[in-house]
Design a protein around this motif. Structure first.
Motif, PDB file in Angstrom:
ATOM      1  N   TRP A   1     -43.551 -19.492 -36.930  1.00 27.17           N
ATOM      2  CA  TRP A   1     -42.482 -19.091 -36.013  1.00 27.17           C
ATOM      3  C   TRP A   1     -42.141 -17.605 -36.132  1.00 27.17           C
ATOM      4  N   LEU A   2     -42.237 -17.069 -37.329  1.00 25.24           N
ATOM      5  CA  LEU A   2     -41.923 -15.649 -37.489  1.00 25.24           C
ATOM      6  C   LEU A   2     -42.981 -14.766 -36.822  1.00 25.24           C
TER       7      LEU A   2
ATOM      8  N   SER B   1     -42.282 -14.951 -33.224  1.00 22.04           N
ATOM      9  CA  SER B   1     -41.096 -14.157 -32.888  1.00 22.04           C
ATOM     10  C   SER B   1     -41.422 -12.677 -32.777  1.00 22.04           C
TER      11      SER B   1
ATOM     12  N   GLY C   1     -39.533 -14.786 -25.751  1.00 29.42           N
ATOM     13  CA  GLY C   1     -39.264 -14.223 -27.074  1.00 29.42           C
ATOM     14  C   GLY C   1     -38.010 -14.798 -27.702  1.00 29.42           C
TER      15      GLY C   1
ATOM     16  N   VAL D   1     -38.691 -18.642 -28.842  1.00 26.44           N
ATOM     17  CA  VAL D   1     -39.454 -18.857 -30.081  1.00 26.44           C
ATOM     18  C   VAL D   1     -38.654 -18.473 -31.320  1.00 26.44           C
ATOM     19  N   THR D   2     -37.508 -17.822 -31.150  1.00 26.15           N
ATOM     20  CA  THR D   2     -36.648 -17.554 -32.308  1.00 26.15           C
ATOM     21  C   THR D   2     -35.649 -18.682 -32.558  1.00 26.15           C
TER      22      THR D   2
ATOM     23  N   LEU E   1     -35.912 -20.961 -35.607  1.00 28.47           N
ATOM     24  CA  LEU E   1     -35.506 -20.358 -36.875  1.00 28.47           C
ATOM     25  C   LEU E   1     -34.092 -20.787 -37.242  1.00 28.47           C
TER      26      LEU E   1
ATOM     27  N   ILE F   1     -32.446 -11.579 -36.218  1.00 28.93           N
ATOM     28  CA  ILE F   1     -33.596 -11.894 -35.365  1.00 28.93           C
ATOM     29  C   ILE F   1     -33.110 -12.495 -34.048  1.00 28.93           C
ATOM     30  N   LEU F   2     -32.154 -13.415 -34.131  1.00 28.80           N
ATOM     31  CA  LEU F   2     -31.594 -14.009 -32.912  1.00 28.80           C
ATOM     32  C   LEU F   2     -30.853 -12.959 -32.084  1.00 28.80           C
TER      33      LEU F   2
ATOM     34  N   SER G   1     -33.525 -10.807 -30.169  1.00 27.08           N
ATOM     35  CA  SER G   1     -34.164 -11.472 -29.028  1.00 27.08           C
ATOM     36  C   SER G   1     -33.169 -11.682 -27.885  1.00 27.08           C
TER      37      SER G   1
ATOM     38  N   ILE H   1     -37.825  -7.185 -34.925  1.00 26.18           N
ATOM     39  CA  ILE H   1     -37.834  -8.501 -35.570  1.00 26.18           C
ATOM     40  C   ILE H   1     -38.710  -8.459 -36.816  1.00 26.18           C
TER      41      ILE H   1
END
Length: 495
Positions: A8-9, A12, A46, A49-50, A53, A92-93, A96, A129
């Motif tokens: 997942w990372l 991301s 994008g 896919v975060t 997480l 990260i969230l 995105s 990210i």
């Protein structure tokens, strides 16, 4: 360490980058529609896919999760090593989410080289990210420095009249600090017997002199990126000249790269040096909060005012870091998230007005509530959040840092709390002059209220500002174990 079934990372990081490259391939100046649509699809993909997480995150451990680790350059023991904890997952969230905002913000505004503009933001999103999830020191450095390139292009190609000067100043300030940091990374690699693993670096037994060197070397890059006083002067120039999307990303995410690096590198690698130099860092933070807040009050350019307010708000972040208590640390992290939403919203509001009147001077406006009541509703909310109104995200972060400061030292807390007046001063003073009173000139009388796209962007940001302000525990519950682990690590002397 927890591992994930899917990378997942990696997704991301590279989903927005791949979409950015595709946008470049299909982009045509005579038909920018497909590039805009693909950019929006890419930004939404994008963001999607975060989300795993968060949904798959275990909130009861401080261990790194969704770990990916494979050889990268084996000669130098470099690894493609990724992972997140309860601190990094939120950034990260945030990144995105802000990417979607930026694509929507530039949908109709950008007329020339649309594909290149959108692609730059998508690629920048992936690189940022990467910064938040890199667990290999050199991999972090590569992502950290690579973010300069798209932002340099964004400011230099789509900025204002002095865009080349602002872009070059931004690039040189951040690059020069990073060169000393590279030396520190090489030194840590040597001291750890050829390892770039961040966890290994965090457990090195460095003596006091070594820690002081590492502290200063890392501070050279991270303080510029925050930016801390007195090396903040590149930020107002960059904001004033950047297009609206550039200002949003710069304030909402890029400033957080330096703050995050404090948590991942500077504090845990050099804890004794951090404690001994905490007084200096607190003084610098308080100067930023008080002095830069006063500087913001006298600005006549709305973008420059909000840019200086960002420096003041980041002062609360660095203050919270060096109080060395959980309250101050969590307040600083919440302030980072809040500033991402509030500052992004403020720059979006300024961009909305600039698109109609093509000026950012406060005295060119006045009475816009008579022409744009829907817009002013949002503008009032975000200005109040910028001033720290209870119920908004701006209050939660600053108030929590102040509580941590009072635990540390009453007078430090009192000075930080008193400085909240300056935030109310510059935010509400600007709001009064721009929005209220009679229509100031005939140009204002011709302004039209926000359209559906602008309503959507401002609405999404308003939801986040209020949600974080009313339900801060939604965010803090996830970061508790990681913050506690960091505080325990920093409290243990390595001497």
């Amino acid at each position: 360490m927890a591992t994930s079934s899917l990378p997942w990372l990696t997704l991301s990081i590279f989903v927005p980058i791949v979409f950015g490259l595709l946008v470049l391939l299909i982009g045509r100046d005579d038909n920018p529609g497909p590039a805009r649509v693909l950019s929006l699809i890419g930004s939404i993909a994008g963001f999607l896919v975060t989300l795993p997480l968060y949904t798959g995150f275990n909130p009861h451990t401080a261990d790194m999760q969704f770990v990916e680790n494979r050889p990268w350059i084996e000669t130098f023991n470099l690894n493609y090593h990724l992972g997140i904890d309860g601190i990094s997952v939120w950034f990260i969230l945030l990144t995105s989410f802000i990417t979607i905002i930026v694509v929507l913000a530039g949908w109709e505004v950008i007329k020339s080289r649309v594909a290149q503009y959108m692609a730059a933001f998508l690629i920048l999103s992936g690189l940022m990210i990467g910064v938040f999830c890199a667990l290999d020191g050199m991999l972090f450095y590569v992502f950290f420095e690579a973010t300069l390139i798209p932002m340099y292009i964004i400011i230099g190609a789509w900025g204002g009249p002095n865009r080349v000067y602002a872009a070059l100043k931004f690039f040189l300030y951040t690059l020069m600090g990073s060169l000393l940091t590279l030396i520190a990374y090489i030194y840590l690699w040597h001291e750890s017997n050829g390892s770039f693993d961040v966890a290994t670096w965090q457990h090195l037994k460095l003596n006091y002199s070594q820690q002081i060197f590492i502290f200063i070397a890392l501070l050279a890059a991270f303080a510029v990126k925050v930016p801390m006083w007195p090396i903040h002067t590149w930020l107002p120039d960059a904001h004033v000249e950047a297009p609206t999307g550039g200002s949003i990303v710069l304030a909402a995410v890029m400033l957080k790269l330096g703050c995050y690096a404090f948590l991942r590198f500077l504090l845990p690698i050099a804890p004794d040096a951090s404690h001994s130099l905490a007084g200096l860092m607190i003084v610098l933070s308080l100067i930023a909060i008080v002095y830069i807040g006063l500087v913001a009050i006298v600005q006549d350019d709305m973008k420059k005012l909000v840019a200086y307010s960002s420096v003041a708000h980041m002062g609360y972040v660095t203050l919270g870091f060096f109080l060395f208590n959980v309250t101050g640390m969590e307040g600083a992290i919440i302030q980072m998230l809040s500033h991402g939403f509030v500052s992004g919203a403020m720059f979006m509001c300024i961009g909305v007005m600039y698109d109609r009147l093509h000026t950012r001077r406060i005295d060119a406006y006045g009475g816009i509530i008579n022409r744009m009541p829907k817009f002013v509703t949002f503008f009032v909310l975000f200005s109040m959040a910028n001033a720290g109104l209870p119920g908004t995200s701006g209050f939660v972060g600053e108030f929590t840092v102040i509580l941590g400061a009072v635990q540390f030292n009453f007078w430090v807390g009192l000075l930080a709390a008193t400085a909240l007046m300056w935030g109310a001063g510059y935010s509400l003073w600007m709001l009064k002059r721009v929005a209220y009173g009679p229509v100031a000139n005939e140009n204002v009388s011709g302004m039209k209220d926000i359209n559906g796209r602008e309503y959507l962007v401002l609405g999404l940001l308003a939801i986040m500002v209020l949600f974080l302000g009313i339900f801060p525990s939604f965010f803090t519950d996830l970061m508790h174990p990681s913050v506690n682990a960091l505080m325990q690590h920093v409290a243990i002397s390595k001497l």
